[in-house]
Design an enzyme around this catalytic site. Sequence first.
Site, PDB file in Angstrom:
ATOM      1  N   GLY A 316      52.532 -42.015  20.823  1.00  0.00           N
ATOM      2  CA  GLY A 316      52.188 -42.961  19.877  1.00  0.00           C
ATOM      3  C   GLY A 316      52.721 -43.898  18.501  1.00  0.00           C
ATOM      4  CB  CYS A 389      40.667 -73.320  12.076  1.00  0.00           C
ATOM      5  SG  CYS A 389      39.438 -74.334  12.193  1.00  0.00           S
TER       6      CYS A 389
END
Length: 488
Positions: A316, A389
């Site tokens: 991984g 935002c």
Amino acid sequence: MSASHSAPVPAWLLAPAEANELVAPVWPASAHRVDDGSVEIGGVSVLDLRDRFGTPLYVLDEDEVRAHARRAREAFSSAAARHGVSARVYYAGKAFLSTEVVRWVADEGLAVDVCTRGELEVALAAGADPARLGFHGNNKRVDELERAVEVGIGTIIVDSAIEIERLAAISDRRGAVQSVLVRVRTGVHAETHEFLATAHEDQKFGFPLAGAAAAVARIRELPSLRFVGLHAHIGSQIFDVAGFRESAARLVDLHAELLAGGDIPLLNVGGGFGISYTSVDAPRPIEEIADGIVDAVADECAVRGIPMPDIACEPGRVIVGQAGVTLYEVGTVKTVPVGDDLDRAYVSVDGGMSDNARTALYGAHYSARIVSRTSDATPALSRVVGHHCESGDIVVDAEYLPGDVTPGDLLGVPATGAYCFSLASNYNYTPRPPVVAVRDGRARVIVRGETVDDLLARDVGVAASDSRDATASPAFRGLAASTYGDTE
């Protein structure tokens, strides 16, 4: 490490004497400060990288990737050889995938895991040997299975009874015999984030232990499929070997039962080994992990008096995670009171959750340093946030940065080589940054960054002429040139 963002100062975070050190387990081995206080990675100045390619910018140290790939291969091969078997190490394409990285890991002897048609095509475009590819996924589309069988993929990890029938029909129609592994949920719960644990019972991957034997029996009835072994994956960002040992015991128990129906040459023990994102993370050396897992399989086989199969594993993020550093430019700094006599500096940068979703998605913790200079200012509690935002747009939840951090400073966030580029988005219509590889004092783009033009080109409501007009201003052209500039 994962946690909710609640306490103003996490218990593990300690104020340093000074906030200039590049902590060795977290940063690439090549990262160091030079005489002017700025940082070099792979022999390339971060100031030069900013000037040539702009920010935000993914920087990937090629030698670091290669070193981790080589070390993982050698660790598992050595551990397996002590028991007279072989080992194959798979690079996890989902961590970070590009044709260059596929070539790097293949050069170092690794096979590659893919889990979509897109990832498969990237690996093939890189020249990867299809026989050294594995195909994962809980809902592989028919066209994905068709393509995998067509190119002669090494193994497909089947995940459901439906997929077994679907794949058998495709292989039969093509006159092929496809090798498959059966993914099993061992019921071992990894000590990791809930979304990163993949072996507990109530989730989408694999067959339960109790149902795996029936799946294998069905595969063995189908002449177009060849059962070659079991597969289990208990999670990701795991530091402890104990979970792998328990999973191995349960896998070998099932493996022994299935031997009555024929030889089983392979056992894939999964992976998902952890890395250091902060100075307090302490992952075990890959050699210790390899010895622990392989020895556990050997012990379980010996107890049952059965031959040990060859081993496959999927380390991984350890291959690519610490090879990556993301560079940002500081835009604004504001101080916010967060408790009695406690303030926090909100350091806003020009990227955010669009280039690193892990903090918002998993509550992941990262580190940060000013990399354009050093500072003697007292370290101040800080939070690095993005320009989106969104109040959850946090890059580094808690860190101590110099109290004089200011607009224009270049900030580096290490350990971003895995799952940052892969999870990147166009949130708020933000172009995704380029990826630049560094090695021996040279830098080159390996994945081109996007421009606003690229994003507009996908909107069928934007006429081509309007798209050109929208980006025709000198200011925009300058931004595009500085951010996505030369590639040599």
